[in-house]
Scaffold this motif. Structure first.
Motif, short mmCIF file in Angstrom:
data_model
loop_
_atom_site.label_atom_id
_atom_site.label_comp_id
_atom_site.label_asym_id
_atom_site.label_seq_id
_atom_site.Cartn_x
_atom_site.Cartn_y
_atom_site.Cartn_z
N THR A 132 -7.66 -28.06 22.85
CA THR A 132 -6.97 -29.38 23.46
C THR A 132 -6.58 -30.41 22.59
OG1 THR A 132 -9.01 -30.54 24.04
CG2 THR A 132 -8.27 -29.06 25.58
N LYS A 133 -6.88 -30.28 21.29
CA LYS A 133 -6.26 -31.32 20.30
C LYS A 133 -5.06 -31.43 20.29
CE LYS A 133 -7.04 -32.52 15.46
NZ LYS A 133 -7.40 -32.27 14.34
N GLU A 134 -4.46 -32.65 20.32
CA GLU A 134 -3.04 -32.92 20.39
C GLU A 134 -2.33 -32.13 21.45
OE1 GLU A 134 -1.44 -33.07 16.44
OE2 GLU A 134 -2.55 -34.84 16.02
N LEU A 135 -3.04 -31.87 22.41
CA LEU A 135 -2.18 -31.25 23.70
C LEU A 135 -0.99 -31.93 24.10
CD1 LEU A 135 -3.11 -28.92 25.87
CD2 LEU A 135 -3.72 -30.71 27.40
N ILE A 136 -1.06 -33.22 24.03
CA ILE A 136 0.17 -33.80 24.18
C ILE A 136 0.84 -34.14 22.92
CG2 ILE A 136 1.10 -36.08 25.21
CD1 ILE A 136 0.13 -33.97 27.39
N ASN A 137 2.00 -33.51 22.63
CA ASN A 137 2.52 -33.82 21.51
C ASN A 137 4.10 -33.70 21.51
OD1 ASN A 137 3.81 -30.81 21.77
ND2 ASN A 137 1.50 -30.27 21.33
N ALA A 138 4.90 -33.77 20.61
CA ALA A 138 6.34 -33.73 20.64
C ALA A 138 6.87 -32.83 21.45
CB ALA A 138 6.97 -33.58 19.08
N ASN A 139 6.42 -31.59 21.60
CA ASN A 139 6.94 -30.45 22.49
C ASN A 139 6.49 -30.79 23.83
OD1 ASN A 139 8.23 -29.13 20.37
ND2 ASN A 139 6.57 -28.04 19.84
N THR A 140 5.44 -31.08 24.04
CA THR A 140 5.08 -31.24 25.40
C THR A 140 5.85 -32.48 25.95
OG1 THR A 140 2.85 -32.19 24.71
CG2 THR A 140 2.74 -29.98 25.28
N LEU A 141 5.81 -33.50 25.39
CA LEU A 141 6.23 -34.81 25.91
C LEU A 141 7.71 -34.50 26.40
CD1 LEU A 141 5.03 -37.23 23.26
CD2 LEU A 141 4.62 -37.56 25.77
N LYS A 142 8.42 -33.76 25.64
CA LYS A 142 9.88 -33.24 25.95
C LYS A 142 9.74 -32.69 27.47
CE LYS A 142 11.63 -32.45 21.56
NZ LYS A 142 12.04 -31.56 20.37
N MET A 143 8.61 -31.86 27.85
CA MET A 143 8.52 -31.63 29.44
C MET A 143 8.37 -32.52 30.29
SD MET A 143 5.89 -28.36 28.43
CE MET A 143 6.03 -27.34 26.79
N MET A 144 8.10 -33.43 30.04
CA MET A 144 7.72 -34.63 31.07
C MET A 144 8.84 -35.51 31.61
SD MET A 144 4.37 -36.41 29.07
CE MET A 144 4.10 -37.51 30.46
N GLY A 190 -7.81 -38.02 20.68
CA GLY A 190 -7.27 -36.97 19.61
C GLY A 190 -6.59 -35.74 20.62
N LEU A 191 -6.69 -36.24 21.92
CA LEU A 191 -5.55 -35.18 22.92
C LEU A 191 -4.13 -35.53 22.65
CD1 LEU A 191 -7.87 -35.69 26.31
CD2 LEU A 191 -7.83 -33.62 24.46
N VAL A 192 -3.78 -36.65 22.23
CA VAL A 192 -2.35 -36.94 21.97
C VAL A 192 -2.10 -37.10 20.58
CG1 VAL A 192 -0.86 -38.89 22.51
CG2 VAL A 192 -2.59 -38.39 24.31
N GLU A 193 -1.02 -36.58 20.05
CA GLU A 193 -0.36 -36.90 18.90
C GLU A 193 0.53 -38.02 19.05
OE1 GLU A 193 3.01 -34.77 16.05
OE2 GLU A 193 2.72 -33.86 17.94
N GLN A 194 -0.42 -39.06 18.26
CA GLN A 194 0.17 -40.46 18.69
C GLN A 194 1.34 -40.90 18.27
OE1 GLN A 194 -3.38 -43.20 19.71
NE2 GLN A 194 -2.79 -43.93 17.49
N ASP A 195 1.79 -40.27 17.16
CA ASP A 195 3.25 -40.82 16.55
C ASP A 195 4.28 -40.23 17.59
OD1 ASP A 195 2.27 -42.17 14.44
OD2 ASP A 195 2.34 -40.29 12.83
#
Length: 328
Positions: A223-235, A248-253
């Protein structure tokens, strides 16, 4: 027989200490939870303990376990460890297991209080509390509602990543908000989902359909960086992300860029990376990112309950009995 129990941080509540002192000697290691000075103090003073209460965010590593257990192979003195947290990603489970040391934690303690904060973050982020407070305190309160339009919870789709005990508590609270649909994703089916009226879907479907995405799963390699540049595009562009689990679940940048460019509506974060986050960190500059200092479980009742559970775990382990809430 008298046992030596070390407690990593002196802010451990008296209610737990009273239980321990009836049958053990106890030693506090440090007041300071963060920083190299406190970690150095722990390493210098931890040698030769029978029980260890790890009530700190410092990683519990092989080095510290070796120090605590004296000469490990010849005299494995350390008999039991208990964390006061409900998570244990800061503990090297492989090293603890290799040494055959029972490890306990504070299971289920924080469910209700963390769920309360999740709902609070949903409202604060979706209704633009941060912008409203800034404008009010700076004297820029504008008349008319048009500038401060937010998102409703009523009629929305809420997606929960990880329908464990905290995720379930969040759903129960949101029932009163007339949510239209609840979704969840996870590694396996949750029997409670049917009773709660929550539908299991893939992560991709959850992100695409949800107006609110709530992270309530453990931090693991998976689950590390489950929310990242790619998954954010799905929202959805109108979506609100809420994280009550681990930073750590989120790629903060990537989240910063998505919020700055208004590719999602807002975020409410009770956990970030690092913790504490520097006051000049760029994510704190965003008007659509509402951040609280990891206070989901911060109630007096929770603090005392966690201390009691940790003490009972230690006492049971010293007697060679099963722990109240074991990890290992």
């Amino acid at each position: 027989m008298s046992f030596q129990v070390y407690i990593a941080d002196k802010r451990y509540p008296a209610v737990g200490l009273d239980l321990l002192r009836k049958t053990t000697q106890t030693t506090f290691l440090t007041y300071l939870e963060y920083g190299e000075d406190s970690l150095k103090e722990i390493k210098n003073n931890i040698k030769g303990c029978d029980g260890l209460i790890w009530n700190t965010h410092h990683p519990l590593t092989a080095e510290i376990l070796d120090l605590a257990g004296k000469i490990l192979l010849l005299c494995p003195q350390l008999k039991v460890i208990s964390s006061t947290s409900t998570g244990f990603d800061h503990i090297d489970l492989g090293e603890v297991k290799k040494r055959g040391i029972p490890l306990g934690y504070a299971r289920l303690v924080l469910n209700n209080s963390v769920a309360d904060v999740a709902v609070g973050l949903m409202i604060a982020a979706a209704r633009r509390f941060k912008e409203g407070v800034i404008n009010t305190e700076s004297g820029n309160w504008e008349l008319g509602a048009q500038w401060r339009l937010g998102q409703d919870i009523t009629g929305s789709t809420v997606g929960i990543v990880g329908l464990g005990s905290i995720g379930q508590a969040v759903v129960r609270r949101l029932k009163g908000f007339d949510v239209a649909k609840f979704l969840y994703c996870g590694r396996r089916e949750k029997p409670e989902a049917k009773t709660l009226g929550v539908q299991r879907v893939s992560l991709e479907q959850l992100l695409a359909e949800s107006d609110y995405v709530i992270l309530a799963c453990p931090l693991t390699d998976e689950t590390k960086e489950l929310i990242n540049a790619n998954t954010l595009k799905m929202m959805k562009k109108t979506a609100v992300l809420v994280n009550i689990a681990r930073g750590g679940l989120v790629e903060q940048d990537a989240l910063y860029e998505a919020l700055k460019e208004n590719r999602i509506f807002a975020a409410g974060l009770d956990v970030v990376t690092p913790e504490p986050i520097p006051k000049d960190h760029k994510i704190l500059s965003l008007p659509n990112c509402f951040v609280t200092p990891h206070m989901g479980g911060a109630t007096m009742s929770n603090l005392n309950t966690k201390a009691i559970i940790a003490a009972k775990n230690i006492l049971l382990g010293l007697e060679g009995k099963p722990l109240l809430y074991p990890v290992i």
